[in-house]
Design an enzyme around this catalytic site. Sequence first.
Site, PDB file in Angstrom:
ATOM      1  N   ASP A  93       6.781  -8.913  -0.496  1.00  0.00           N
ATOM      2  CA  ASP A  93       8.066  -9.255  -1.108  1.00  0.00           C
ATOM      3  C   ASP A  93       8.063 -10.748  -1.420  1.00  0.00           C
ATOM      4  O   ASP A  93       7.040 -11.413  -1.233  1.00  0.00           O
ATOM      5  CB  ASP A  93       9.237  -8.847  -0.191  1.00  0.00           C
ATOM      6  CG  ASP A  93      10.412  -8.350  -1.008  1.00  0.00           C
ATOM      7  OD1 ASP A  93      10.913  -9.130  -1.842  1.00  0.00           O
ATOM      8  OD2 ASP A  93      10.829  -7.185  -0.845  1.00  0.00           O
TER       9      ASP A  93
ATOM     10  N   HIS B 297      10.184  -9.267  -7.045  1.00  0.00           N
ATOM     11  CA  HIS B 297       9.929  -9.386  -5.594  1.00  0.00           C
ATOM     12  C   HIS B 297       8.497  -9.846  -5.335  1.00  0.00           C
ATOM     13  O   HIS B 297       7.822  -9.350  -4.429  1.00  0.00           O
ATOM     14  CB  HIS B 297      10.214  -8.061  -4.869  1.00  0.00           C
ATOM     15  CG  HIS B 297      11.681  -7.762  -4.751  1.00  0.00           C
ATOM     16  ND1 HIS B 297      12.482  -8.322  -3.780  1.00  0.00           N
ATOM     17  CD2 HIS B 297      12.498  -6.983  -5.501  1.00  0.00           C
ATOM     18  CE1 HIS B 297      13.726  -7.889  -3.923  1.00  0.00           C
ATOM     19  NE2 HIS B 297      13.767  -7.075  -4.970  1.00  0.00           N
TER      20      HIS B 297
ATOM     21  N   ASP C 119      11.979  -2.400  -8.184  1.00  0.00           N
ATOM     22  CA  ASP C 119      13.413  -2.646  -8.045  1.00  0.00           C
ATOM     23  C   ASP C 119      13.750  -4.092  -8.384  1.00  0.00           C
ATOM     24  O   ASP C 119      12.915  -4.982  -8.283  1.00  0.00           O
ATOM     25  CB  ASP C 119      13.872  -2.342  -6.608  1.00  0.00           C
ATOM     26  CG  ASP C 119      13.092  -3.148  -5.570  1.00  0.00           C
ATOM     27  OD1 ASP C 119      11.868  -3.286  -5.753  1.00  0.00           O
ATOM     28  OD2 ASP C 119      13.699  -3.627  -4.604  1.00  0.00           O
ATOM     29  N   GLU C 120      14.988  -4.298  -8.778  1.00  0.00           N
ATOM     30  CA  GLU C 120      15.594  -5.625  -8.936  1.00  0.00           C
ATOM     31  C   GLU C 120      14.674  -6.590  -9.684  1.00  0.00           C
ATOM     32  O   GLU C 120      14.094  -7.492  -9.101  1.00  0.00           O
ATOM     33  CB  GLU C 120      15.948  -6.186  -7.551  1.00  0.00           C
ATOM     34  CG  GLU C 120      16.991  -5.326  -6.853  1.00  0.00           C
ATOM     35  CD  GLU C 120      17.322  -5.794  -5.447  1.00  0.00           C
ATOM     36  OE1 GLU C 120      18.507  -5.781  -5.102  1.00  0.00           O
ATOM     37  OE2 GLU C 120      16.414  -6.150  -4.686  1.00  0.00           O
TER      38      GLU C 120
HETATM   39  C1  ACM Z   1      16.187  -2.157  -2.851  1.00  0.00           C
HETATM   40  O1  ACM Z   1      17.043  -2.111  -1.970  1.00  0.00           O
HETATM   41  N1  ACM Z   1      16.027  -3.272  -3.545  1.00  0.00           N
HETATM   42  C2  ACM Z   1      15.313  -1.046  -3.157  1.00  0.00           C
END
Ligand code: ACM
Length: 539
Positions: free
Chosen positions: A179, A250, A313-314
């Site tokens: 991350d 991330h 994600d994100e």
């Molecule tokens: C997440 O909670 N960003 C998958």
Amino acid sequence: MDLPRPELALVPRPRRLSARSGRFRLDRTTRLRVTPGAGPAAVLLRTLLAPATGLPLDSAADGAFVLALDPALTGLGDEGYGLTVSPQGVLLRAARPAGLLRGVQTVRQLLPYEALSGRPVRGVPWELPAVEITDVPRHAWRGSMLDVARHFQPVSYLRRYVDLLALHKLNVFHLHLTDDQGWRMPVAAHPRLTEVGGRRAESMVGPAGSDRFDGVPHGGSYTRAELRALVAYAAERGVSVLPETGVPGHVRAALAAYPELGTDPARRLDVWTHWGVCENVLGTGENVLDFFRTVLDEVMDVFPSPYVHIGGDEVPTTEWELSPSARARAAREGLAGPRALHPWFIARLAEHLVRAGRRPVVWAESGVALPLDCTVMSWRDPAHARAAALRGHQVVHADHRATYFDYPRGAGPGEPPAQPGVVVDLRAVHEVDLAPPTPQAASRVLGAQGQLWTEFVRTPEHIEYLTFPRLCALAERVWDGTSGWRDFTARLAGHRARLDALDVPHAAPPPGPPVSFPHTPHHPSTLPLGRESYRKDPA
Ligand code: ACM
């Protein structure tokens, strides 16, 4: 200890259980009859029972405790088992080796709870109540995710975590290895990922947006040998380790190690010390794709799991919008604009996994169309899981309101600091919504998993405080799926004696009036793609 004897208070609840009269006693004379293919289950039974009971449970052709693999028992599927205990003997049968491993955990739960202790126990008769059980899981994917990127945990602790999953018949250990704040996965071709990306200077104190830092360096990474041994340890318990090395967001720890992976190769970044959604993302050059194909090759080499998680994600798209080379890439690929680089990037790595015979897993972000061979892990809203299943994706439910164990367990003021946003109490977990959108799509709903993000969680004790007993409720839901709340909580009351024997904290959250959390959550599905999530960085 003056606790009720749990006996038949099994968690998760077996599909069919009938109590019979009498008991079977395991003692130093008890022998196991192990049919071909049942050897690993016999080894697991001995391994799990030895510390407390000291019983040798040697093999013998006329043993009264039979472990039998019988491929003709097709109704039991891959993980079902039948267990008959009578005063004369025990018969544990399954069609597949994994079924026997699940049955071993049931035997363990049927014994006095002291059998789960890691220390020798004297004076307890090791008796099983006579019983007839036929047990088959409802869902194939029963998982738990642990974030070892925000706070590293040694592999010795990961083994204990695997044991706790296996006790509850969970079968996927999702290891969140990378991350913004740390890269824990060893990659021989790119050693700076762990050498540089594995350490950060300090950590933010409090939730995202705070202006305080602890001044304490944090770091750690695994060796290939440690991870391979973990995979083997988990496999002996019927648990598959799902690795996650996330892209294209991330990735700040990777960018700190290799600036050329970013949208501005001249820029120097540190491993992130903040919490929240970092705006730095990967560049879109061929060198970046090649780099991460190599990373995935090494991930696949260490982790035999059929599924490999690539994050997704994100992903803020601001850097791509500002980057001439990213904009040129989007144009060359015929994409509508730089935002479309998000699914495009994921598709490039997904196809690499598919060519290698693996199945890519990706976090669902609303509005991002993924290739159909991606298994979608839906976290923002269960509606995303249903929509993905209708499109033809395999889906895993990971709804934050029911499965995120980093949220507080209760609303009382005595709860330790946790992710602000919502409260995920035991009942919310027990009621996690796994309904398929249509009967035809039911087979694509693989199951569900819990997630523990560890921004605020440094120690194993804290991990377990947040995980239990919520993981018990999740296990109940994905294995059995039909138990009512009162039935579950009645069995959980007995099961707590087992958690005690394992030194797992599981107390009810402190009572008290609800407190209002300092941050108000947005509704995640209303967030525009690529904006900071309500969860990581509430406005
Ligand atoms: C997440 O909670 N960003 C998958």
